[in-house]
Design a protein around this motif. Structure first.
Motif, PDB file in Angstrom:
ATOM      1  N   PHE A 155       0.827  -1.210   0.000  1.00  0.00           N
ATOM      2  CA  PHE A 155       0.000   0.000   0.000  1.00  0.00           C
ATOM      3  C   PHE A 155       0.860   1.258   0.000  1.00  0.00           C
ATOM      4  O   PHE A 155       0.584   2.216  -0.749  1.00  0.00           O
ATOM      5  CB  PHE A 155      -0.923  -0.013   1.219  1.00  0.00           C
ATOM      6  N   MET A 156       1.910   1.273   0.807  1.00  0.00           N
ATOM      7  CA  MET A 156       2.763   2.451   0.882  1.00  0.00           C
ATOM      8  C   MET A 156       3.541   2.657  -0.418  1.00  0.00           C
ATOM      9  O   MET A 156       3.762   3.795  -0.841  1.00  0.00           O
ATOM     10  CB  MET A 156       3.727   2.326   2.066  1.00  0.00           C
ATOM     11  N   VAL A 167       3.482  14.876  -8.007  1.00  0.00           N
ATOM     12  CA  VAL A 167       4.486  15.923  -7.787  1.00  0.00           C
ATOM     13  C   VAL A 167       5.169  16.280  -9.102  1.00  0.00           C
ATOM     14  O   VAL A 167       5.407  17.465  -9.405  1.00  0.00           O
ATOM     15  CB  VAL A 167       5.525  15.462  -6.741  1.00  0.00           C
ATOM     16  N   GLN A 168       5.504  15.283  -9.913  1.00  0.00           N
ATOM     17  CA  GLN A 168       6.149  15.547 -11.194  1.00  0.00           C
ATOM     18  C   GLN A 168       5.252  16.332 -12.135  1.00  0.00           C
ATOM     19  O   GLN A 168       5.743  17.131 -12.943  1.00  0.00           O
ATOM     20  CB  GLN A 168       6.558  14.225 -11.844  1.00  0.00           C
ATOM     21  N   HIS A 169       3.936  16.137 -12.035  1.00  0.00           N
ATOM     22  CA  HIS A 169       3.014  16.887 -12.874  1.00  0.00           C
ATOM     23  C   HIS A 169       2.624  18.223 -12.251  1.00  0.00           C
ATOM     24  O   HIS A 169       1.803  18.955 -12.817  1.00  0.00           O
ATOM     25  CB  HIS A 169       1.748  16.059 -13.122  1.00  0.00           C
ATOM     26  N   GLY A 170       3.187  18.542 -11.094  1.00  0.00           N
ATOM     27  CA  GLY A 170       2.907  19.822 -10.458  1.00  0.00           C
ATOM     28  C   GLY A 170       1.538  19.929  -9.832  1.00  0.00           C
ATOM     29  O   GLY A 170       1.030  21.030  -9.641  1.00  0.00           O
ATOM     30  N   LEU A 171       0.941  18.788  -9.496  1.00  0.00           N
ATOM     31  CA  LEU A 171      -0.403  18.809  -8.922  1.00  0.00           C
ATOM     32  C   LEU A 171      -0.384  18.934  -7.406  1.00  0.00           C
ATOM     33  O   LEU A 171      -1.350  19.411  -6.813  1.00  0.00           O
ATOM     34  CB  LEU A 171      -1.163  17.541  -9.327  1.00  0.00           C
ATOM     35  N   VAL A 172       0.680  18.484  -6.766  1.00  0.00           N
ATOM     36  CA  VAL A 172       0.823  18.591  -5.316  1.00  0.00           C
ATOM     37  C   VAL A 172       2.243  19.023  -4.998  1.00  0.00           C
ATOM     38  O   VAL A 172       3.141  18.933  -5.836  1.00  0.00           O
ATOM     39  CB  VAL A 172       0.501  17.253  -4.596  1.00  0.00           C
ATOM     40  N   HIS A 173       2.437  19.477  -3.774  1.00  0.00           N
ATOM     41  CA  HIS A 173       3.772  19.835  -3.311  1.00  0.00           C
ATOM     42  C   HIS A 173       4.476  18.597  -2.783  1.00  0.00           C
ATOM     43  O   HIS A 173       3.851  17.703  -2.223  1.00  0.00           O
ATOM     44  CB  HIS A 173       3.688  20.889  -2.201  1.00  0.00           C
ATOM     45  N   GLY A 174       5.769  18.536  -2.997  1.00  0.00           N
ATOM     46  CA  GLY A 174       6.563  17.432  -2.472  1.00  0.00           C
ATOM     47  C   GLY A 174       7.520  17.879  -1.398  1.00  0.00           C
ATOM     48  O   GLY A 174       8.609  17.325  -1.259  1.00  0.00           O
ATOM     49  N   GLU A 175       7.122  18.923  -0.646  1.00  0.00           N
ATOM     50  CA  GLU A 175       8.026  19.488   0.354  1.00  0.00           C
ATOM     51  C   GLU A 175       8.177  18.574   1.564  1.00  0.00           C
ATOM     52  O   GLU A 175       9.264  18.448   2.119  1.00  0.00           O
ATOM     53  CB  GLU A 175       7.504  20.857   0.797  1.00  0.00           C
ATOM     54  N   SER A 176       7.081  17.958   2.012  1.00  0.00           N
ATOM     55  CA  SER A 176       7.119  17.106   3.200  1.00  0.00           C
ATOM     56  C   SER A 176       7.389  15.667   2.775  1.00  0.00           C
ATOM     57  O   SER A 176       6.582  15.068   2.064  1.00  0.00           O
ATOM     58  CB  SER A 176       5.804  17.192   3.975  1.00  0.00           C
ATOM     59  N   ALA A 177       8.526  15.142   3.196  1.00  0.00           N
ATOM     60  CA  ALA A 177       8.893  13.770   2.838  1.00  0.00           C
ATOM     61  C   ALA A 177       8.274  12.783   3.821  1.00  0.00           C
ATOM     62  O   ALA A 177       7.883  13.146   4.926  1.00  0.00           O
ATOM     63  CB  ALA A 177      10.414  13.623   2.840  1.00  0.00           C
ATOM     64  N   TYR A 178       8.178  11.533   3.383  1.00  0.00           N
ATOM     65  CA  TYR A 178       7.664  10.491   4.259  1.00  0.00           C
ATOM     66  C   TYR A 178       8.764  10.057   5.222  1.00  0.00           C
ATOM     67  O   TYR A 178       9.842   9.643   4.787  1.00  0.00           O
ATOM     68  CB  TYR A 178       7.196   9.288   3.444  1.00  0.00           C
ATOM     69  N   PRO A 179       8.535  10.121   6.526  1.00  0.00           N
ATOM     70  CA  PRO A 179       9.554   9.679   7.481  1.00  0.00           C
ATOM     71  C   PRO A 179       9.643   8.163   7.541  1.00  0.00           C
ATOM     72  O   PRO A 179       8.814   7.449   6.961  1.00  0.00           O
ATOM     73  CB  PRO A 179       9.056  10.266   8.812  1.00  0.00           C
ATOM     74  N   VAL A 180      10.646   7.694   8.254  1.00  0.00           N
ATOM     75  CA  VAL A 180      10.796   6.253   8.439  1.00  0.00           C
ATOM     76  C   VAL A 180       9.632   5.729   9.263  1.00  0.00           C
ATOM     77  O   VAL A 180       9.230   6.333  10.256  1.00  0.00           O
ATOM     78  CB  VAL A 180      12.140   5.942   9.136  1.00  0.00           C
ATOM     79  N   SER A 181       9.063   4.613   8.841  1.00  0.00           N
ATOM     80  CA  SER A 181       7.912   4.039   9.535  1.00  0.00           C
ATOM     81  C   SER A 181       8.407   3.199  10.714  1.00  0.00           C
ATOM     82  O   SER A 181       8.836   2.049  10.547  1.00  0.00           O
ATOM     83  CB  SER A 181       7.089   3.173   8.568  1.00  0.00           C
ATOM     84  N   TYR A 182       8.351   3.785  11.901  1.00  0.00           N
ATOM     85  CA  TYR A 182       8.737   3.036  13.101  1.00  0.00           C
ATOM     86  C   TYR A 182       7.721   1.941  13.410  1.00  0.00           C
ATOM     87  O   TYR A 182       8.068   0.932  14.027  1.00  0.00           O
ATOM     88  CB  TYR A 182       8.873   3.986  14.289  1.00  0.00           C
ATOM     89  N   THR A 183       6.486   2.135  12.963  1.00  0.00           N
ATOM     90  CA  THR A 183       5.490   1.089  13.144  1.00  0.00           C
ATOM     91  C   THR A 183       5.868  -0.155  12.353  1.00  0.00           C
ATOM     92  O   THR A 183       5.741  -1.286  12.841  1.00  0.00           O
ATOM     93  CB  THR A 183       4.114   1.597  12.693  1.00  0.00           C
ATOM     94  N   LEU A 184       6.350   0.048  11.124  1.00  0.00           N
ATOM     95  CA  LEU A 184       6.775  -1.090  10.308  1.00  0.00           C
ATOM     96  C   LEU A 184       7.997  -1.774  10.928  1.00  0.00           C
ATOM     97  O   LEU A 184       8.093  -3.009  10.924  1.00  0.00           O
ATOM     98  CB  LEU A 184       7.088  -0.620   8.890  1.00  0.00           C
ATOM     99  N   LEU A 185       8.918  -0.991  11.467  1.00  0.00           N
ATOM    100  CA  LEU A 185      10.092  -1.584  12.122  1.00  0.00           C
ATOM    101  C   LEU A 185       9.661  -2.397  13.345  1.00  0.00           C
ATOM    102  O   LEU A 185      10.189  -3.489  13.594  1.00  0.00           O
ATOM    103  CB  LEU A 185      11.064  -0.476  12.530  1.00  0.00           C
ATOM    104  N   THR A 186       8.703  -1.869  14.091  1.00  0.00           N
ATOM    105  CA  THR A 186       8.195  -2.610  15.250  1.00  0.00           C
ATOM    106  C   THR A 186       7.521  -3.906  14.819  1.00  0.00           C
ATOM    107  O   THR A 186       7.681  -4.947  15.467  1.00  0.00           O
ATOM    108  CB  THR A 186       7.197  -1.734  16.028  1.00  0.00           C
ATOM    109  N   ALA A 187       6.765  -3.850  13.734  1.00  0.00           N
ATOM    110  CA  ALA A 187       6.100  -5.052  13.231  1.00  0.00           C
ATOM    111  C   ALA A 187       7.129  -6.110  12.809  1.00  0.00           C
ATOM    112  O   ALA A 187       6.949  -7.307  13.083  1.00  0.00           O
ATOM    113  CB  ALA A 187       5.188  -4.698  12.059  1.00  0.00           C
ATOM    114  N   CYS A 188       8.197  -5.673  12.167  1.00  0.00           N
ATOM    115  CA  CYS A 188       9.246  -6.622  11.756  1.00  0.00           C
ATOM    116  C   CYS A 188       9.929  -7.234  12.981  1.00  0.00           C
ATOM    117  O   CYS A 188      10.228  -8.444  13.003  1.00  0.00           O
ATOM    118  CB  CYS A 188      10.267  -5.915  10.865  1.00  0.00           C
ATOM    119  N   ALA A 189      10.184  -6.407  14.002  1.00  0.00           N
ATOM    120  CA  ALA A 189      10.798  -6.930  15.229  1.00  0.00           C
ATOM    121  C   ALA A 189       9.875  -7.935  15.914  1.00  0.00           C
ATOM    122  O   ALA A 189      10.319  -8.998  16.380  1.00  0.00           O
ATOM    123  CB  ALA A 189      11.126  -5.775  16.178  1.00  0.00           C
TER     124      ALA A 189
END
Length: 208
Positions: A155-156, A167-189
């Protein structure tokens, strides 16, 4: 009239419309004088129209700035909707983690209680059904966790690809990046812990 993206456009001041110049009476004048008088009247009318035209131009620029601001806000709202969707996916994975943790913990506890009780002679049971039930719960928790992780990752990846395309088509801003998913890291652990629990139970069963 221009405005930056961070500033609201300034509305032009309201213009007090001046009265139209009065039509001169030239019927009793000499033709040459009448022609000059009418020419001056046309000049006044032209000046009046020019003032109104400049005001219309200012209003048009103001409407353009408003439209640009609305487009900017719409792009930012769309970008925030991607962030809200990402956070919703994080919450879904958290729910999977809670359910899987309950199954793994409860199943491992049942397995250990019945295994230790049987080995110590406190529980007179000749069947391994309770231990197998505990192992089945742990396996169910691990399976649920695997499905949740795979679904979350797919999904992600789809969400990131769609966001990057917009973002490439200029429809939204790409200023805020996706941070590391600590939830996914917890799930893997937790998945590693569940696999370790399964290996421990299998070895206990084989040894018993």
């Amino acid at each position: 009239m221009s405005s930056t993206n961070d500033e609201a456009p300034i509305r032009p001041e309201r213009v007090t419309e001046a009265p139209l110049p009065a039509i001169p009476e030239v019927s009793q004048l000499d033709p040459d004088i009448a022609s000059v008088t009418l020419s001056q009247h046309r000049t006044k009318l032209s000046t009046h129209r020019t003032g109104l035209s400049e005001h219309r131009t200012d209003l048009s620029e103001y409407r353009t700035d408003l439209s640009t601001s609305r487009t900017e806000m719409s792009m930012r709202r769309t970008g925030m909707s991607f962030q809200r969707t990402r956070m919703s996916a994080e919450r879904t994975l958290m729910s999977v983690i809670r359910t899987a943790l309950s199954l793994i913990g409860f199943g491992f506890t049942i397995f250990q209680v019945f295994s230790k009780g049987r080995d110590s002679g406190l529980l007179k049971i000749g069947t391994a059904a309770p231990s197998n039930f505990g192992m089945a719960l742990v396996m169910l928790g691990v399976l649920l966790l695997v499905v949740g992780i795979v679904y979350h990752v797919n999904f992600m990846r789809t969400l990131r690809a769609q966001r990057n395309a917009m973002v490439q088509h200029g429809l939204v801003h790409g200023e805020s990046a996706y941070p590391v998913s600590y939830t996914l890291l917890t799930a893997c652990a937790l998945l590693l812990i569940g696999l370790y629990a399964i290996v421990t139970m299998v070895f206990d069963v084989a040894r018993g």
